[in-house]
Design a protein around this motif. Sequence first.
Motif, PDB file in Angstrom:
ATOM      1  N   ARG A 299      17.472  17.304  14.852  1.00 57.74           N
ATOM      2  CA  ARG A 299      16.131  17.568  14.312  1.00 57.74           C
ATOM      3  C   ARG A 299      16.064  17.255  12.821  1.00 57.74           C
ATOM      4  O   ARG A 299      15.047  16.767  12.322  1.00 57.74           O
ATOM      5  N   THR A 300      17.151  17.522  12.108  1.00 51.38           N
ATOM      6  CA  THR A 300      17.156  17.252  10.671  1.00 51.38           C
ATOM      7  C   THR A 300      16.959  15.773  10.387  1.00 51.38           C
ATOM      8  O   THR A 300      16.089  15.384   9.601  1.00 51.38           O
ATOM      9  N   TYR A 301      17.773  14.945  11.052  1.00 51.39           N
ATOM     10  CA  TYR A 301      17.739  13.515  10.737  1.00 51.39           C
ATOM     11  C   TYR A 301      16.624  12.763  11.459  1.00 51.39           C
ATOM     12  O   TYR A 301      16.139  11.749  10.957  1.00 51.39           O
ATOM     13  N   ARG A 302      16.231  13.260  12.631  1.00 54.21           N
ATOM     14  CA  ARG A 302      15.247  12.513  13.411  1.00 54.21           C
ATOM     15  C   ARG A 302      13.812  13.002  13.214  1.00 54.21           C
ATOM     16  O   ARG A 302      12.866  12.282  13.517  1.00 54.21           O
ATOM     17  N   THR A 303      13.630  14.224  12.712  1.00 56.05           N
ATOM     18  CA  THR A 303      12.283  14.788  12.584  1.00 56.05           C
ATOM     19  C   THR A 303      11.946  15.232  11.173  1.00 56.05           C
ATOM     20  O   THR A 303      10.875  14.895  10.653  1.00 56.05           O
ATOM     21  N   LEU A 304      12.832  15.978  10.529  1.00 57.49           N
ATOM     22  CA  LEU A 304      12.494  16.617   9.265  1.00 57.49           C
ATOM     23  C   LEU A 304      12.600  15.688   8.066  1.00 57.49           C
ATOM     24  O   LEU A 304      11.841  15.818   7.108  1.00 57.49           O
ATOM     25  N   ALA A 312      17.129  -2.624   4.477  1.00 55.94           N
ATOM     26  CA  ALA A 312      18.462  -2.219   4.945  1.00 55.94           C
ATOM     27  C   ALA A 312      18.416  -0.758   5.381  1.00 55.94           C
ATOM     28  O   ALA A 312      18.413   0.139   4.531  1.00 55.94           O
ATOM     29  N   PRO A 313      18.351  -0.477   6.685  1.00 60.76           N
ATOM     30  CA  PRO A 313      18.300   0.916   7.137  1.00 60.76           C
ATOM     31  C   PRO A 313      19.600   1.651   6.832  1.00 60.76           C
ATOM     32  O   PRO A 313      20.683   1.054   6.806  1.00 60.76           O
ATOM     33  N   GLU A 314      19.494   2.937   6.579  1.00 60.66           N
ATOM     34  CA  GLU A 314      20.677   3.746   6.319  1.00 60.66           C
ATOM     35  C   GLU A 314      21.482   3.924   7.596  1.00 60.66           C
ATOM     36  O   GLU A 314      20.932   3.925   8.697  1.00 60.66           O
ATOM     37  N   PRO A 315      22.815   4.079   7.482  1.00 60.55           N
ATOM     38  CA  PRO A 315      23.631   4.331   8.674  1.00 60.55           C
ATOM     39  C   PRO A 315      23.164   5.597   9.385  1.00 60.55           C
ATOM     40  O   PRO A 315      22.810   6.592   8.741  1.00 60.55           O
ATOM     41  N   ASP A 316      23.146   5.550  10.707  1.00 56.26           N
ATOM     42  CA  ASP A 316      22.702   6.697  11.503  1.00 56.26           C
ATOM     43  C   ASP A 316      23.875   7.639  11.709  1.00 56.26           C
ATOM     44  O   ASP A 316      24.837   7.295  12.401  1.00 56.26           O
ATOM     45  N   PRO A 317      23.843   8.856  11.128  1.00 53.90           N
ATOM     46  CA  PRO A 317      24.977   9.772  11.278  1.00 53.90           C
ATOM     47  C   PRO A 317      25.150  10.296  12.701  1.00 53.90           C
ATOM     48  O   PRO A 317      26.186  10.869  13.027  1.00 53.90           O
ATOM     49  N   LEU A 318      24.142  10.098  13.566  1.00 53.34           N
ATOM     50  CA  LEU A 318      24.217  10.600  14.936  1.00 53.34           C
ATOM     51  C   LEU A 318      24.665   9.526  15.930  1.00 53.34           C
ATOM     52  O   LEU A 318      24.779   9.813  17.128  1.00 53.34           O
ATOM     53  N   GLU A 319      24.908   8.322  15.456  1.00 53.63           N
ATOM     54  CA  GLU A 319      25.234   7.227  16.361  1.00 53.63           C
ATOM     55  C   GLU A 319      26.475   7.558  17.201  1.00 53.63           C
ATOM     56  O   GLU A 319      27.512   7.961  16.681  1.00 53.63           O
ATOM     57  N   GLY A 320      26.350   7.386  18.519  1.00 54.81           N
ATOM     58  CA  GLY A 320      27.471   7.586  19.422  1.00 54.81           C
ATOM     59  C   GLY A 320      27.730   9.017  19.822  1.00 54.81           C
ATOM     60  O   GLY A 320      28.626   9.284  20.634  1.00 54.81           O
ATOM     61  N   PHE A 359      30.637  18.599  35.476  1.00 49.97           N
ATOM     62  CA  PHE A 359      30.468  17.993  34.156  1.00 49.97           C
ATOM     63  C   PHE A 359      30.848  16.519  34.179  1.00 49.97           C
ATOM     64  O   PHE A 359      30.235  15.704  33.480  1.00 49.97           O
ATOM     65  N   ASP A 360      31.860  16.155  34.948  1.00 52.97           N
ATOM     66  CA  ASP A 360      32.260  14.754  35.030  1.00 52.97           C
ATOM     67  C   ASP A 360      31.153  13.897  35.622  1.00 52.97           C
ATOM     68  O   ASP A 360      31.049  12.703  35.325  1.00 52.97           O
ATOM     69  N   ALA A 361      30.303  14.490  36.450  1.00 50.31           N
ATOM     70  CA  ALA A 361      29.213  13.723  37.059  1.00 50.31           C
ATOM     71  C   ALA A 361      28.240  13.212  36.018  1.00 50.31           C
ATOM     72  O   ALA A 361      27.534  12.219  36.254  1.00 50.31           O
ATOM     73  N   GLY A 362      28.196  13.834  34.850  1.00 49.21           N
ATOM     74  CA  GLY A 362      27.265  13.402  33.810  1.00 49.21           C
ATOM     75  C   GLY A 362      27.917  12.582  32.723  1.00 49.21           C
ATOM     76  O   GLY A 362      27.316  12.349  31.688  1.00 49.21           O
ATOM     77  N   ALA A 363      29.168  12.120  32.942  1.00 49.12           N
ATOM     78  CA  ALA A 363      29.891  11.381  31.908  1.00 49.12           C
ATOM     79  C   ALA A 363      29.103  10.157  31.468  1.00 49.12           C
ATOM     80  O   ALA A 363      28.571   9.405  32.279  1.00 49.12           O
ATOM     81  N   GLY A 364      29.018   9.973  30.157  1.00 52.03           N
ATOM     82  CA  GLY A 364      28.361   8.795  29.604  1.00 52.03           C
ATOM     83  C   GLY A 364      26.886   8.970  29.335  1.00 52.03           C
ATOM     84  O   GLY A 364      26.268   8.131  28.690  1.00 52.03           O
ATOM     85  N   LYS A 365      26.262  10.026  29.835  1.00 49.21           N
ATOM     86  CA  LYS A 365      24.845  10.249  29.581  1.00 49.21           C
ATOM     87  C   LYS A 365      24.660  10.936  28.227  1.00 49.21           C
ATOM     88  O   LYS A 365      25.557  11.569  27.710  1.00 49.21           O
ATOM     89  N   GLY A 366      23.458  10.816  27.715  1.00 45.15           N
ATOM     90  CA  GLY A 366      23.084  11.617  26.560  1.00 45.15           C
ATOM     91  C   GLY A 366      23.542  11.089  25.228  1.00 45.15           C
ATOM     92  O   GLY A 366      23.538  11.812  24.253  1.00 45.15           O
ATOM     93  N   VAL A 367      23.993   9.810  25.132  1.00 46.07           N
ATOM     94  CA  VAL A 367      24.363   9.270  23.836  1.00 46.07           C
ATOM     95  C   VAL A 367      23.121   9.188  22.961  1.00 46.07           C
ATOM     96  O   VAL A 367      22.068   8.746  23.405  1.00 46.07           O
ATOM     97  N   LEU A 368      23.272   9.576  21.700  1.00 45.35           N
ATOM     98  CA  LEU A 368      22.118   9.710  20.823  1.00 45.35           C
ATOM     99  C   LEU A 368      21.849   8.474  19.970  1.00 45.35           C
ATOM    100  O   LEU A 368      21.125   8.548  18.995  1.00 45.35           O
ATOM    101  N   GLY A 369      22.452   7.341  20.312  1.00 44.15           N
ATOM    102  CA  GLY A 369      22.291   6.169  19.472  1.00 44.15           C
ATOM    103  C   GLY A 369      20.845   5.813  19.211  1.00 44.15           C
ATOM    104  O   GLY A 369      20.473   5.440  18.111  1.00 44.15           O
ATOM    105  N   ASP A 370      19.987   5.898  20.237  1.00 45.15           N
ATOM    106  CA  ASP A 370      18.580   5.577  20.043  1.00 45.15           C
ATOM    107  C   ASP A 370      17.680   6.792  20.128  1.00 45.15           C
ATOM    108  O   ASP A 370      16.465   6.687  20.049  1.00 45.15           O
ATOM    109  N   GLY A 371      18.296   7.958  20.324  1.00 51.05           N
ATOM    110  CA  GLY A 371      17.520   9.193  20.356  1.00 51.05           C
ATOM    111  C   GLY A 371      16.782   9.434  21.648  1.00 51.05           C
ATOM    112  O   GLY A 371      16.017  10.384  21.743  1.00 51.05           O
TER     113      GLY A 371
END
Length: 572
Positions: A299-304, A312-320, A359-371
Amino acid sequence: MTRGVLVGRRPAPGEVADAYDAVVIGSGAGGLTTAVCLARQGRRVAVFEQHYTAGGYTHAYRRRGWEWDVGIHYVGQMAPREPVRVLSDYLTGGALRWAPLGDPYDEYRLGGEVHRAPVGFDAYRAGLIARFPAERTGIEALFRLIARCRATMPALALGRLSGPVARRLARLLRAAAVPPEALRPAREVVAGLVRDERLRQAVLTPSVLLLADSSSRLPFFLLAVLFEHFRTGAWYPVGGSAAIARTLAEPVRAAGGEVFVRTPVARITLDGTRATGVVLADGTRVRAPVVVSAAGAHRTYRTLLPRPSGAAPEPDPLEGLRNGYPFVLLFLGLDGDPAELGLPRHNLMVTDGDCDAFFDAGAGKGVLGDGTGPAPGGGLPADPAAPTSGLFLSFSCAKDPTWTARHPGRSTGEILAYVDPELFAPFRGSRWRDRHPDYLALKAALTERLLDRLYRELPRTRGRVAYHELGTPLTAEHFAGWPGGSLYGLAKDVVAFGDGHGPGRADRLRPRTAHDGLYLSGQDVLAGGFMGAVTGGLLAAHEALDRRGRARLWTGLLASATGRSREASDLA
C-alpha cells in the motif's frame, strides 16, 4: 460489563493539527510500537487509522454481547527479561499484563495423531524421542541446529538498519553465528535429518500453519524462531487483545499526540525526494518531518506514494515478492462458560494429512511484479465441497483470566483456515455489506464445513453455538488494507530472505526508505506476526530518531531489561 473494546477516537472537526513531530500511518502493533518509541523521546505523534478502532490485527470487536480478538492468539518470549516482555514493559510502563497459557501451549492433531507442544526444549525433545525412538540421533541433531539458528533473526534485523556500524556488525554476526542451513527451505533441512515421514510432519506442520506457507518455501530459521519464541511458554494479554492498543495509546497521548481512527490517509506528500507529511482522505494536509508507514509495503509504494514522473522509472522494491496467504476466520459465540464447554487454553491445530500439499498447490501465484497477481492458495481449496485441512482453533475466553468476570455464561472462539484466492476472486471490487448473493452462499457453505469440524474436534460445543460470522479475505482487505487479505503481509519465504549466498528480495524493504523522512514499520520490514511487527516498529523508530533519541531509546530498553525504572534510565 467493562468499558468497550474501541480504542482511539475519531477527530472532531479541526482537531487534527497542521503539523506534528511525526505521523504514523496505521495503528497495528508495528505502527503503535514506532509511535510509542518516538513519543517516549518527547516527539508529538499523530497516528492515523482507517478502521473504526485501533490495533490492526491485534484489535478486538464486539457483536451482540460477544467479544473476539482477530489476530492475537498467543505471544512468546514473555518471561521476565525475555525480548518481547522487555519491549512490552518499556512501551507500556508495565501496564500491559500477560497471562501464561500453561503447559502445553499448543496441540496438533495431524491426520488423527495427537501431538502436544510442551514448555521447554528439553521436554519437547524428550517427547519426540519417546514417540520416535529410532530417530533419536536425528532429533538431537535437529535441536542442536535449532539452537545454532538463534542469531539469525538478530543478524537479519541488524542488516536492515542503515549505517556502516550496523551493517558491519550484521555481517560479522551472520558469518560467525548463522549456519548455512538457516536460510535453506525447512522441508529440505528436516528431511536431511530425520527419515520418518510422521516425524517430519510433526516437526514441520506447526510452522506451516503458524507461518502460512509451505515448508518448501519457508526458510529453516523461521521454524527455529518458533521453537525459540515459545521455549518458555506462551502468553495472552490480560483483559483481551484490545488491551494492547489501549495501553500503547497512552504514552502517545501523554506526549501530546493522539491515535485517530476513521481517519484514512490518501497519500504521502513529497518535496522532491523528501517526505513532508500526509493528506487525509477528507483533504486535510498534515505536515511532519517524519512519516512512518505501517500500512504495509504494498500500500505504501503502490497507493500512498505519488507515482514517479520522468523517463527513467525508479526500481520497484516489490518486484518478485509474493503476497502472503489469504484466510477465512469464523467467529463463534457460544452459550456456556469455557470450563463447561471444555474449551482449551492452548491452541488447537488440525490437519487431515500433509498440510504442505494445500500451500504447494498455489506455488508461483501472487508475484507482485505488476501488482495484479493473486495471492497463493492454501488450506481450503477452491471447491467448497473438498475436504477441509489446516485449521487453527483458538479460544481467547479460556486464555484471559478476566473473561468469566466480564462475560459470565458466555464463550467465544475463532477458527482460522487458509484459502485459495480464486475462491473469492469473482467478488473482488464489491463493497462491504453489499456483496453478491453468491458470496453469501459461499460464506454459508464454508461456515457449515468449519462448524462440522468444530463439533468433531470439541463435541461439547455441539448445540451451544448461538452466534457465528465468517470473515473472508475481502473482509481483511476492507478493514486491514492488506492486498489479497493476507495474514502476514508479504510472503516471508526463501526468495524474500535470500539463500545465504546473496541478499533476498525483501532486503530492499528497509525501515529507512529512499525518500528522506519516510520510514516503513510493521510486518513487511522483517518478519510476520506480533513479534515481527513490533520488531519492525522498533527498527523504524531507531532509524527515525536522531543520535540522542536513539541513545535514550536503547537506554530505556536496557533499563526495562534490567528491571530499573524508565525514569532512572532517562537520567542515565
